[in-house]
Design a protein around this motif. Structure first.
Motif, PDB file in Angstrom:
ATOM      1  N   VAL A 141       0.844  -1.194   0.000  1.00 50.49           N
ATOM      2  CA  VAL A 141       0.000   0.000   0.000  1.00 50.49           C
ATOM      3  C   VAL A 141       0.881   1.246   0.000  1.00 50.49           C
ATOM      4  O   VAL A 141       0.684   2.165  -0.798  1.00 50.49           O
ATOM      5  N   VAL A 142       1.859   1.274   0.878  1.00 50.53           N
ATOM      6  CA  VAL A 142       2.760   2.426   0.959  1.00 50.53           C
ATOM      7  C   VAL A 142       3.462   2.647  -0.377  1.00 50.53           C
ATOM      8  O   VAL A 142       3.518   3.776  -0.882  1.00 50.53           O
ATOM      9  N   LEU A 143       3.961   1.583  -0.971  1.00 51.74           N
ATOM     10  CA  LEU A 143       4.692   1.723  -2.232  1.00 51.74           C
ATOM     11  C   LEU A 143       3.783   2.121  -3.394  1.00 51.74           C
ATOM     12  O   LEU A 143       4.176   2.922  -4.246  1.00 51.74           O
ATOM     13  N   ILE A 144       2.558   1.597  -3.429  1.00 50.36           N
ATOM     14  CA  ILE A 144       1.612   1.990  -4.481  1.00 50.36           C
ATOM     15  C   ILE A 144       1.254   3.462  -4.338  1.00 50.36           C
ATOM     16  O   ILE A 144       1.240   4.209  -5.321  1.00 50.36           O
ATOM     17  N   LEU A 145       0.970   3.894  -3.108  1.00 44.00           N
ATOM     18  CA  LEU A 145       0.638   5.303  -2.890  1.00 44.00           C
ATOM     19  C   LEU A 145       1.808   6.209  -3.285  1.00 44.00           C
ATOM     20  O   LEU A 145       1.613   7.261  -3.893  1.00 44.00           O
ATOM     21  N   CYS A 146       3.013   5.796  -2.950  1.00 45.38           N
ATOM     22  CA  CYS A 146       4.194   6.594  -3.324  1.00 45.38           C
ATOM     23  C   CYS A 146       4.376   6.617  -4.842  1.00 45.38           C
ATOM     24  O   CYS A 146       4.683   7.666  -5.411  1.00 45.38           O
ATOM     25  N   ALA A 147       4.166   5.487  -5.497  1.00 44.17           N
ATOM     26  CA  ALA A 147       4.317   5.429  -6.952  1.00 44.17           C
ATOM     27  C   ALA A 147       3.298   6.335  -7.646  1.00 44.17           C
ATOM     28  O   ALA A 147       3.657   7.144  -8.510  1.00 44.17           O
TER      29      ALA A 147
ATOM     30  N   HIS B 155      -1.076   9.790   0.904  1.00 46.09           N
ATOM     31  CA  HIS B 155       0.224   9.725   0.233  1.00 46.09           C
ATOM     32  C   HIS B 155       1.234  10.655   0.881  1.00 46.09           C
ATOM     33  O   HIS B 155       2.407  10.311   1.044  1.00 46.09           O
ATOM     34  N   HIS B 156       0.790  11.828   1.297  1.00 41.19           N
ATOM     35  CA  HIS B 156       1.717  12.771   1.935  1.00 41.19           C
ATOM     36  C   HIS B 156       2.319  12.163   3.205  1.00 41.19           C
ATOM     37  O   HIS B 156       3.473  12.427   3.529  1.00 41.19           O
ATOM     38  N   MET B 157       1.546  11.360   3.902  1.00 36.40           N
ATOM     39  CA  MET B 157       2.054  10.695   5.107  1.00 36.40           C
ATOM     40  C   MET B 157       3.008   9.549   4.737  1.00 36.40           C
ATOM     41  O   MET B 157       4.073   9.407   5.338  1.00 36.40           O
ATOM     42  N   THR B 158       2.627   8.732   3.763  1.00 39.45           N
ATOM     43  CA  THR B 158       3.450   7.577   3.402  1.00 39.45           C
ATOM     44  C   THR B 158       4.766   8.011   2.764  1.00 39.45           C
ATOM     45  O   THR B 158       5.772   7.318   2.893  1.00 39.45           O
ATOM     46  N   ARG B 159       4.756   9.158   2.098  1.00 43.65           N
ATOM     47  CA  ARG B 159       5.991   9.687   1.513  1.00 43.65           C
ATOM     48  C   ARG B 159       7.040   9.887   2.607  1.00 43.65           C
ATOM     49  O   ARG B 159       8.200   9.533   2.449  1.00 43.65           O
ATOM     50  N   GLY B 160       6.618  10.441   3.724  1.00 47.58           N
ATOM     51  CA  GLY B 160       7.539  10.662   4.836  1.00 47.58           C
ATOM     52  C   GLY B 160       8.057   9.371   5.432  1.00 47.58           C
ATOM     53  O   GLY B 160       9.232   9.260   5.779  1.00 47.58           O
ATOM     54  N   ILE B 161       7.194   8.382   5.544  1.00 44.12           N
ATOM     55  CA  ILE B 161       7.605   7.082   6.094  1.00 44.12           C
ATOM     56  C   ILE B 161       8.621   6.417   5.173  1.00 44.12           C
ATOM     57  O   ILE B 161       9.644   5.915   5.625  1.00 44.12           O
ATOM     58  N   ARG B 162       8.333   6.425   3.877  1.00 44.24           N
ATOM     59  CA  ARG B 162       9.261   5.822   2.913  1.00 44.24           C
ATOM     60  C   ARG B 162      10.610   6.545   2.944  1.00 44.24           C
ATOM     61  O   ARG B 162      11.668   5.923   2.979  1.00 44.24           O
ATOM     62  N   SER B 163      10.570   7.858   2.959  1.00 44.08           N
ATOM     63  CA  SER B 163      11.800   8.643   2.989  1.00 44.08           C
ATOM     64  C   SER B 163      12.599   8.361   4.257  1.00 44.08           C
ATOM     65  O   SER B 163      13.819   8.184   4.213  1.00 44.08           O
ATOM     66  N   TRP B 164      11.901   8.294   5.403  1.00 44.40           N
ATOM     67  CA  TRP B 164      12.574   8.002   6.668  1.00 44.40           C
ATOM     68  C   TRP B 164      13.247   6.639   6.610  1.00 44.40           C
ATOM     69  O   TRP B 164      14.405   6.493   7.016  1.00 44.40           O
ATOM     70  N   ALA B 165      12.538   5.627   6.097  1.00 42.31           N
ATOM     71  CA  ALA B 165      13.094   4.272   6.026  1.00 42.31           C
ATOM     72  C   ALA B 165      14.346   4.232   5.158  1.00 42.31           C
ATOM     73  O   ALA B 165      15.357   3.618   5.530  1.00 42.31           O
ATOM     74  N   GLN B 166      14.305   4.906   4.012  1.00 43.62           N
ATOM     75  CA  GLN B 166      15.461   4.909   3.128  1.00 43.62           C
ATOM     76  C   GLN B 166      16.622   5.683   3.738  1.00 43.62           C
ATOM     77  O   GLN B 166      17.782   5.267   3.626  1.00 43.62           O
ATOM     78  N   THR B 167      16.342   6.777   4.407  1.00 43.20           N
ATOM     79  CA  THR B 167      17.386   7.616   4.993  1.00 43.20           C
ATOM     80  C   THR B 167      18.075   6.935   6.179  1.00 43.20           C
ATOM     81  O   THR B 167      19.286   7.056   6.348  1.00 43.20           O
ATOM     82  N   HIS B 168      17.311   6.206   6.990  1.00 46.68           N
ATOM     83  CA  HIS B 168      17.839   5.654   8.236  1.00 46.68           C
ATOM     84  C   HIS B 168      18.131   4.154   8.198  1.00 46.68           C
ATOM     85  O   HIS B 168      18.459   3.567   9.233  1.00 46.68           O
ATOM     86  N   MET B 169      18.072   3.548   7.025  1.00 49.40           N
ATOM     87  CA  MET B 169      18.266   2.102   6.942  1.00 49.40           C
ATOM     88  C   MET B 169      19.650   1.673   7.423  1.00 49.40           C
ATOM     89  O   MET B 169      19.788   0.669   8.114  1.00 49.40           O
TER      90      MET B 169
END
Length: 147
Positions: free
Chosen positions: A40-46, A118-132
């Motif tokens: 869901v997060v990835l579809i919304l981001c896409a 989507h505005h919320m999931t964008r932040g989650i995706r960005s956080w995950a990529q930044t802090h992995m």
């Protein structure tokens, strides 16, 4: 004794105030379960234009065909993608448009409700990529010290 009649709008407002995800019977728990799914997060981001692997870079939200979404989401099965798209459409987060061409063209795009999520999931995706890197280091440290 006077009877108090509750209007439909009042009932809706009362129900909205009663949504509390900390309560086991709250229907918002099922929604939280759905929207916290990785697909869901990835579809919304896409669909929101965040297909770039670089955090902080994004295009405008856009309609995408099933095959485009499928190619973008490495590892998603056809069954899982179909189920997820249907559930997002049912929840009103995306719109499915069928164009009568040969062959038929089907595209998906975010609704206003989906765009707000989507505005919320964008932040989650960005956080995950930044802090992995930090998370992986913490996992390694934890595993070393707990075994």
């Amino acid at each position: 004794m006077r009877s108090v009649t509750t209007t439909a709008a009042q009932k809706k407002a009362q129900a909205k105030m009663e949504y509390n995800a900390f309560l086991a019977v709250c229907p918002s728990r099922r929604l939280l379960d759905r929207i916290s799914d990785k697909w869901v997060v990835l579809i919304l981001c896409a669909l929101g234009g965040d297909a770039s692997p670089v955090p902080g870079t994004a295009d405008a939200p856009k309609a995408m065909r099933y095959s485009e979404i499928s190619r973008l989401l490495a590892g998603v099965s056809q069954k899982m993608l179909t189920q997820t798209l249907r559930s997002l459409e049912r929840d009103g987060l995306l719109a499915r448009t069928v164009t009568p061409t040969v062959p038929v063209t089907v595209s998906y795009e975010l609704t206003d409700l989906g765009l707000s999520l989507h505005h919320m999931t964008r932040g989650i995706r960005s956080w995950a990529q930044t802090h992995m890197t930090e998370v992986l280091a913490n996992r390694e440290h934890y595993d070393i010290h707990t075994t």
